[in-house]
Every structure is written in structure tokens, then in C-alpha cells.
Scaffold this motif. Sequence first.
Motif, short mmCIF file in Angstrom:
data_model
loop_
_atom_site.label_atom_id
_atom_site.label_comp_id
_atom_site.label_asym_id
_atom_site.label_seq_id
_atom_site.Cartn_x
_atom_site.Cartn_y
_atom_site.Cartn_z
N ASN A 67 -37.92 -21.29 35.09
CA ASN A 67 -38.11 -20.06 35.74
C ASN A 67 -39.36 -19.70 36.40
O ASN A 67 -39.45 -19.00 37.33
N LEU A 68 -40.31 -20.42 36.04
CA LEU A 68 -41.90 -20.31 36.60
C LEU A 68 -41.62 -20.83 38.25
O LEU A 68 -42.23 -20.16 39.31
N LYS A 69 -41.00 -21.83 38.45
CA LYS A 69 -40.81 -22.38 39.66
C LYS A 69 -40.02 -21.45 40.54
O LYS A 69 -40.31 -21.32 41.74
N SER A 70 -39.00 -20.73 40.25
CA SER A 70 -38.05 -19.72 40.76
C SER A 70 -38.74 -18.50 41.10
O SER A 70 -38.47 -17.65 41.87
N ALA A 71 -39.87 -18.23 40.52
CA ALA A 71 -40.72 -16.82 40.62
C ALA A 71 -42.31 -17.18 41.10
O ALA A 71 -43.06 -16.59 40.43
N LEU B 120 -51.46 -20.62 30.91
CA LEU B 120 -50.71 -19.71 32.10
C LEU B 120 -50.16 -18.65 31.67
O LEU B 120 -50.00 -17.60 32.40
N SER B 121 -49.56 -18.38 30.22
CA SER B 121 -49.19 -17.03 29.96
C SER B 121 -50.13 -16.08 29.91
O SER B 121 -49.67 -14.93 29.73
N HIS B 122 -51.34 -16.22 30.10
CA HIS B 122 -52.28 -15.22 30.37
C HIS B 122 -52.21 -14.54 31.19
O HIS B 122 -52.62 -13.28 31.29
N THR B 123 -51.64 -15.01 32.34
CA THR B 123 -51.47 -14.14 33.77
C THR B 123 -50.01 -13.85 34.07
O THR B 123 -49.88 -13.21 34.84
N ARG B 124 -49.20 -14.59 33.20
CA ARG B 124 -47.75 -14.20 33.50
C ARG B 124 -47.10 -14.05 32.04
O ARG B 124 -46.63 -14.53 31.22
N LEU B 125 -47.05 -12.66 31.97
CA LEU B 125 -46.50 -11.93 30.56
C LEU B 125 -45.10 -12.26 30.67
O LEU B 125 -44.69 -12.32 29.53
N ASP B 126 -44.42 -12.63 31.52
CA ASP B 126 -42.80 -12.89 31.51
C ASP B 126 -42.56 -13.92 30.58
O ASP B 126 -41.63 -14.14 30.41
N LYS C 289 -36.34 -29.24 25.82
CA LYS C 289 -35.44 -28.40 26.98
C LYS C 289 -35.89 -27.06 26.98
O LYS C 289 -35.78 -26.63 28.19
N ALA C 290 -36.34 -26.40 26.09
CA ALA C 290 -36.70 -25.05 26.07
C ALA C 290 -37.84 -25.19 26.97
O ALA C 290 -38.11 -24.24 28.01
N ILE C 291 -38.72 -25.92 27.01
CA ILE C 291 -39.98 -26.11 27.92
C ILE C 291 -39.48 -26.13 29.29
O ILE C 291 -40.19 -25.49 30.22
N TYR C 292 -38.68 -27.24 29.62
CA TYR C 292 -38.18 -27.28 31.06
C TYR C 292 -37.36 -26.05 31.71
O TYR C 292 -37.65 -25.83 32.50
N ARG C 293 -36.78 -25.08 30.73
CA ARG C 293 -36.22 -23.83 31.16
C ARG C 293 -37.34 -23.09 31.57
O ARG C 293 -37.29 -22.22 32.60
N ILE C 294 -38.38 -22.87 30.79
CA ILE C 294 -39.50 -22.08 31.19
C ILE C 294 -40.26 -22.67 32.74
O ILE C 294 -40.54 -21.74 33.49
N LEU C 295 -40.26 -23.92 32.69
CA LEU C 295 -40.93 -24.30 33.92
C LEU C 295 -39.86 -24.14 35.17
O LEU C 295 -40.46 -23.77 36.19
#
Length: 171
Positions: free
Chosen positions: A51-55, A16-22, A43-49
Motif C-alpha cells: 500500500n505504501l509503495k503504491s502511494a 512511519l505511521s506518525h506522518t502517514r495516518l492512512d 502477510k499483513a505487514i507485506y500488504r501495508i508495505l
Amino acid sequence: MEKERYQRLVRRLIYLSHTRLDIAYAVGVVNQYMHDTHSSHLKAIYRILRNLKSALGQGLLFASHDHKSVEAFTNADWAGSIGDRHSTSRYCTFVGGDLVTWSNKKQAVVTRSSAEAEYRAMAQAMCELTWLQTLLTKLGIEIDRPMKLYCYSKAAISIANILSNMIAQNT
């Protein structure tokens, strides 16, 4: 079980990070712990997820432009890795105003200064620009402007100019 889930999530986030540089940097960090995971890493993985859900709906936009300029922007963090004090080189390249490649990679050696870390990032970006020029030529795409490399570090730019002048004098 948790380790397998962690690895599966990281592999999906890398894709996914190939199209989501953030999320590219954060995914790169959690990727370092694929084989030695702890609950804090999950927990860090869940924070990334989260972030993705909110954007939702955000990503890269490719637009048509009338020019075919090639540009690269570089950056580095000096000794940014807390574990081993290695710096991280970052660059992104644009063709015709559209982002086509990017990199966020830990440097192989420990640099002695921020200028050296920035210079190494510039060197990696120049390799990418050279590769892009070769690729575009083979595809029959003519570049109508000189390629540009941007770096905000005056010290790294000075090092590059000095080395360039030394090479020019020897040829």
C-alpha cells in the motif's frame, strides 16, 4: 528469524505511521502481535508495505493559516477488537487547521454500549485539548477562538451535557 524480521518491520512502520495516518490503524493491529507472530501477520505487514509503495509522495501537509483555532474530532468502534471485545477510541486534534496530534488506542475496559465507547473517546480527546491549551499558553501562543470538540454520536453528546450540567449545579 521471521519473528525478528516482523518486529523490525513493525517498529519501522510505527515510526512511519506518525506522518502517514492512512496506515496508523493497520500498524496498530499488527503491533498487537509483536511477541506472538504467525505467517498471516507477516502477510499483513507485506500488504501495508505494498500500500505504501503504491502511494509514494503522500503524507501530511502543514499550511499557514490566519487563525489559531483548536479542534478535535472523535470516533470509537464499539467492541471492535474480535479477540477481547474492547472498543477503540480515535481522535485527532488540529491547531490552526493543521493536524498536530492523533490517537488510535484500545480502551482499557469493555464498554456496554456504543454511546459509552464514544463518550470515552470524547473524554480522551478533552484531555488532549486541555494539554494542548496548556502547551500553547506556555509557548505564548494565544488561541483566538473557543476550542471545539466534534463527535457524531448524539447519545454520547447527551451524556456529556448531562454530566456537565450536574457538575455545574454542584459548584
